[in-house]
Write a protein that holds these residues in place. Structure first.
Motif, PDB file in Angstrom:
ATOM      1  N   GLY A  12       0.799  -1.218   0.000  1.00 27.38           N
ATOM      2  CA  GLY A  12       0.000   0.000   0.000  1.00 27.38           C
ATOM      3  C   GLY A  12       0.829   1.264   0.000  1.00 27.38           C
ATOM      4  O   GLY A  12       0.577   2.201  -0.768  1.00 27.38           O
ATOM      5  N   LEU A  13       1.836   1.325   0.864  1.00 23.12           N
ATOM      6  CA  LEU A  13       2.648   2.541   0.965  1.00 23.12           C
ATOM      7  C   LEU A  13       3.490   2.772  -0.281  1.00 23.12           C
ATOM      8  O   LEU A  13       3.723   3.923  -0.678  1.00 23.12           O
ATOM      9  N   ALA A  14       3.968   1.707  -0.903  1.00 23.42           N
ATOM     10  CA  ALA A  14       4.832   1.868  -2.079  1.00 23.42           C
ATOM     11  C   ALA A  14       4.051   2.140  -3.358  1.00 23.42           C
ATOM     12  O   ALA A  14       4.643   2.564  -4.356  1.00 23.42           O
ATOM     13  N   ASN A  15       2.736   1.898  -3.381  1.00 21.82           N
ATOM     14  CA  ASN A  15       1.937   2.087  -4.598  1.00 21.82           C
ATOM     15  C   ASN A  15       0.785   3.058  -4.351  1.00 21.82           C
ATOM     16  O   ASN A  15      -0.330   2.870  -4.842  1.00 21.82           O
ATOM     17  N   GLN A  16       1.059   4.120  -3.589  1.00 22.71           N
ATOM     18  CA  GLN A  16       0.001   5.081  -3.305  1.00 22.71           C
ATOM     19  C   GLN A  16      -0.451   5.826  -4.556  1.00 22.71           C
ATOM     20  O   GLN A  16      -1.627   6.215  -4.669  1.00 22.71           O
ATOM     21  N   ALA A  17       0.444   6.023  -5.510  1.00 25.14           N
ATOM     22  CA  ALA A  17       0.075   6.754  -6.725  1.00 25.14           C
ATOM     23  C   ALA A  17      -0.903   5.982  -7.596  1.00 25.14           C
ATOM     24  O   ALA A  17      -1.558   6.576  -8.462  1.00 25.14           O
ATOM     25  N   LYS A  18      -1.044   4.663  -7.382  1.00 22.89           N
ATOM     26  CA  LYS A  18      -1.945   3.851  -8.177  1.00 22.89           C
ATOM     27  C   LYS A  18      -3.327   3.703  -7.528  1.00 22.89           C
ATOM     28  O   LYS A  18      -4.144   2.923  -8.029  1.00 22.89           O
ATOM     29  N   THR A  19      -3.586   4.409  -6.466  1.00 24.29           N
ATOM     30  CA  THR A  19      -4.874   4.290  -5.777  1.00 24.29           C
ATOM     31  C   THR A  19      -5.953   4.973  -6.602  1.00 24.29           C
ATOM     32  O   THR A  19      -5.790   6.112  -7.042  1.00 24.29           O
ATOM     33  N   ARG A  20      -7.068   4.296  -6.782  1.00 21.92           N
ATOM     34  CA  ARG A  20      -8.193   4.829  -7.544  1.00 21.92           C
ATOM     35  C   ARG A  20      -9.459   4.688  -6.700  1.00 21.92           C
ATOM     36  O   ARG A  20      -9.622   3.741  -5.940  1.00 21.92           O
ATOM     37  N   ARG A  21     -10.346   5.677  -6.868  1.00 21.87           N
ATOM     38  CA  ARG A  21     -11.616   5.673  -6.151  1.00 21.87           C
ATOM     39  C   ARG A  21     -12.734   5.243  -7.098  1.00 21.87           C
ATOM     40  O   ARG A  21     -12.884   5.800  -8.183  1.00 21.87           O
ATOM     41  N   GLY A  22     -13.543   4.249  -6.684  1.00 19.77           N
ATOM     42  CA  GLY A  22     -14.611   3.737  -7.525  1.00 19.77           C
ATOM     43  C   GLY A  22     -15.873   4.567  -7.433  1.00 19.77           C
ATOM     44  O   GLY A  22     -15.955   5.584  -6.739  1.00 19.77           O
ATOM     45  N   ARG A  23     -16.905   4.122  -8.157  1.00 22.01           N
ATOM     46  CA  ARG A  23     -18.175   4.837  -8.165  1.00 22.01           C
ATOM     47  C   ARG A  23     -18.862   4.791  -6.810  1.00 22.01           C
ATOM     48  O   ARG A  23     -19.588   5.702  -6.434  1.00 22.01           O
ATOM     49  N   ASN A  24     -18.662   3.693  -6.084  1.00 22.98           N
ATOM     50  CA  ASN A  24     -19.290   3.569  -4.775  1.00 22.98           C
ATOM     51  C   ASN A  24     -18.514   4.266  -3.669  1.00 22.98           C
ATOM     52  O   ASN A  24     -18.915   4.203  -2.503  1.00 22.98           O
ATOM     53  N   GLY A  25     -17.410   4.929  -4.010  1.00 22.76           N
ATOM     54  CA  GLY A  25     -16.622   5.632  -3.017  1.00 22.76           C
ATOM     55  C   GLY A  25     -15.489   4.842  -2.423  1.00 22.76           C
ATOM     56  O   GLY A  25     -14.644   5.415  -1.711  1.00 22.76           O
ATOM     57  N   ASN A  26     -15.417   3.532  -2.670  1.00 25.39           N
ATOM     58  CA  ASN A  26     -14.336   2.709  -2.132  1.00 25.39           C
ATOM     59  C   ASN A  26     -13.062   2.920  -2.942  1.00 25.39           C
ATOM     60  O   ASN A  26     -13.095   3.076  -4.164  1.00 25.39           O
ATOM     61  N   THR A  27     -11.928   2.932  -2.244  1.00 27.28           N
ATOM     62  CA  THR A  27     -10.626   3.115  -2.876  1.00 27.28           C
ATOM     63  C   THR A  27      -9.896   1.785  -2.927  1.00 27.28           C
ATOM     64  O   THR A  27     -10.003   0.963  -2.000  1.00 27.28           O
ATOM     65  N   ALA A  28      -9.157   1.568  -3.999  1.00 21.86           N
ATOM     66  CA  ALA A  28      -8.481   0.287  -4.195  1.00 21.86           C
ATOM     67  C   ALA A  28      -7.251   0.501  -5.053  1.00 21.86           C
ATOM     68  O   ALA A  28      -7.160   1.457  -5.839  1.00 21.86           O
TER      69      ALA A  28
END
Length: 510
Positions: free
Chosen positions: A357-373
């Protein structure tokens, strides 16, 4: 009449319907044609559901912190035909004390009663989603094989390296999980038995009241067991989420990384099968974590779960799963690697999740339901944070053994005080000397009893209980997340200043 009625009609229904028909005949002089004629139209409370209208008919304005004005366009006649039959009405609503000052008031529902208009007033608390990147301290969480949740604290330094702590955080619900397994087995047994009785009843042409009575009892017991499973799952999910959010708040973590088990589900199967494989409790736990973390301002991000338990968090090579550190037999509890890693399997997986998670923070995306992955992630080796320097051991001076001077007085340690319940050895009186001629004989045993006592003599019981009485378990002052169930073991919440326990301003579940 009973022969014409359907099976399962009880005596109370027959009595009530008979009285209802008799009352109808006394009033109208003839039998009712059907049930709709027998019973009058249903009566419901009067209400105006303004939430079903749009802004063309309802507008909510905030006058001040304690007053809300609701503008509603209502008809002035029974059958409105044009815009002239609609008039705007203003209703001032005084907000009660529990409603905060900065919340958003939603469209209410009006309920006229007793010359007054009662208002069902919902409101929304404004929430700003926390940032998905820029985090330096995180909490990596693994869905454990041995425990429900296993977490570790990880930091991201300026050089881009991930530093982890050696102390794991665990929420062990093995006892509750075993109880849920027993309840599910009991539920399946009841369902199978009821299905068997239903087939027997359908195969008999004659009336079978005994089988119907058994089916009613089994269905009631099955519903009770299902309700118990649902309540226990809900309590377990929210207690685990409350404990995890409190732990993240205590260590000042701004994000929680959880592995997404949906990436490991079997493809090509039905949705119901995948749902049963993933587990209902884990879905409820994730929903509760997202809800409570949003209140605390902590982001919740899911990372890919594939390879979190099979790779070493330090070197990235494949690890070996054994039963215990001392036994090299194949197992699932302990993880070892050729680089020298030896720790709990779930703890190693939580470190790998936090590093992803910490090393790939730039790849975080937020979905339509508001959840981030994070959909795709690369693994980064972790390093253990250096331990705090311990004070150097005090060097004891060498004792002077020379006889040129008087011997110095020695300082002896303070006497250890014993409990008041246990007297000191010297305080116990010495046993009395045995009478002459009894040395070497065994004790006489219990007092002999008379077979035919002359009077009311108290007999000595043959068996005297020597164990203490068992008391039922009572949880006093239990807080969700710590002690809601006697079979739950969780790591105590430790704050940054070293204090333990729940913070005074911590959020509670109401």
């Amino acid at each position: 009449m009973r022969a014409q009625l359907p099976e399962g009609t009880d005596n109370a229904t027959i009595r009530n319907r008979t009285r209802q028909i008799a009352g109808y005949m006394d009033m109208h002089g003839h039998l009712p044609a059907d049930l709709c004629e027998l019973e009058g139209p249903p009566v419901v409370a009067r209400q105006v559901s303004l939430a079903a209208a749009d802004r063309q008919q309802v507008v909510v304005d905030r006058v001040d912190d304690r007053v809300v004005r609701v503008w509603s366009q209502l008809p002035v006649c029974a059958a409105p035909a044009s815009y002239r039959d609609w008039v705007w009405h203003a209703v001032d609503v005084v907000l009660p004390a529990p409603v905060p000052a900065g919340v958003k008031v939603c469209t209410p529902t009006l309920r006229p009663r007793d010359g007054k208009v009662r208002v069902d007033l919902p409101w929304q608390t404004p929430h700003t989603p926390p940032p998905v990147d820029g985090h330096t301290r995180a909490l990596g969480v693994d869905w454990g094989v041995n425990t429900l949740l296993t977490a570790t604290v990880a930091d991201l330094d300026q050089a881009g390296s991930v530093l982890v702590e050696g102390r794991p955080l665990r929420f062990d619900a093995t006892g509750v999980s075993a109880k849920l397994v027993r309840l599910r087995r009991h539920r399946e047994h009841l369902h199978t038995k009821a299905d068997h009785l239903a087939r027997l009843r359908d195969g008999r042409p004659a009336h079978a009241p005994a089988l119907n009575a058994k089916l009613v009892v089994l269905e009631a017991e099955h519903s009770a067991v299902c309700a118990r499973i649902r309540h226990l799952n809900k309590a377990l999910a929210w207690s685990a989420a409350r404990w995890l959010v409190d732990a993240a708040t205590a260590v000042a973590a701004t994000v929680i990384y959880i592995e997404d088990l949906a990436t490991l589900e079997a493809h090509g199967r039905s949705r119901s099968l995948n749902r049963r494989l993933s587990g209902a409790v884990r879905g409820a736990v994730f929903t509760a974590i997202a809800h409570l973390a949003a209140k605390a301002g902590i982001a919740v991000v899911t990372v890919p779960a594939r390879g979190t338990s099979s790779g070493c968090p330090r070197c990235g090579r494949a690890i070996k799963h054994v039963k215990t550190p001392e036994r090299s037999a194949a197992g699932y509890r302990w993880a070892t690697c050729s680089c020298g890693l030896s720790m709990d399997r779930d703890h190693a997986a939580s470190q790998r999740i936090a590093a992803r998670g910490l090393a790939n923070q730039a790849k975080t995306r937020r979905g339509r339901n508001g959840n981030t992955a994070i959909r795709t992630a690369t693994d980064t080796p972790v390093r253990r944070r250096s331990r705090r320097p311990t004070p150097a051991a005090t060097i004891r001076p060498v004792r002077d053994r020379r006889k040129t001077a008087p011997t110095p007085k020695q300082v002896r340690p303070a006497t250890v005080k014993t409990s008041r319940l246990l007297p000191l050895r010297r305080q116990v009186p010495a046993p009395a000397e045995p009478p002459p001629g009894t040395a070497g004989k065994r004790p006489a045993g219990r007092t002999p009893q008379e077979t035919q006592p002359s009077g009311p003599v108290r007999q000595v019981p043959h068996t005297v209980p020597t164990t203490a009485p068992r008391h039922p378990h009572r949880v006093r002052g239990a807080v969700l997340g710590r002690g809601f169930h006697r079979h739950v073991r969780a790591t105590p919440i430790t704050h940054r200043d070293g204090s333990t326990g729940r913070e005074s301003g911590s959020l509670r579940i109401t």
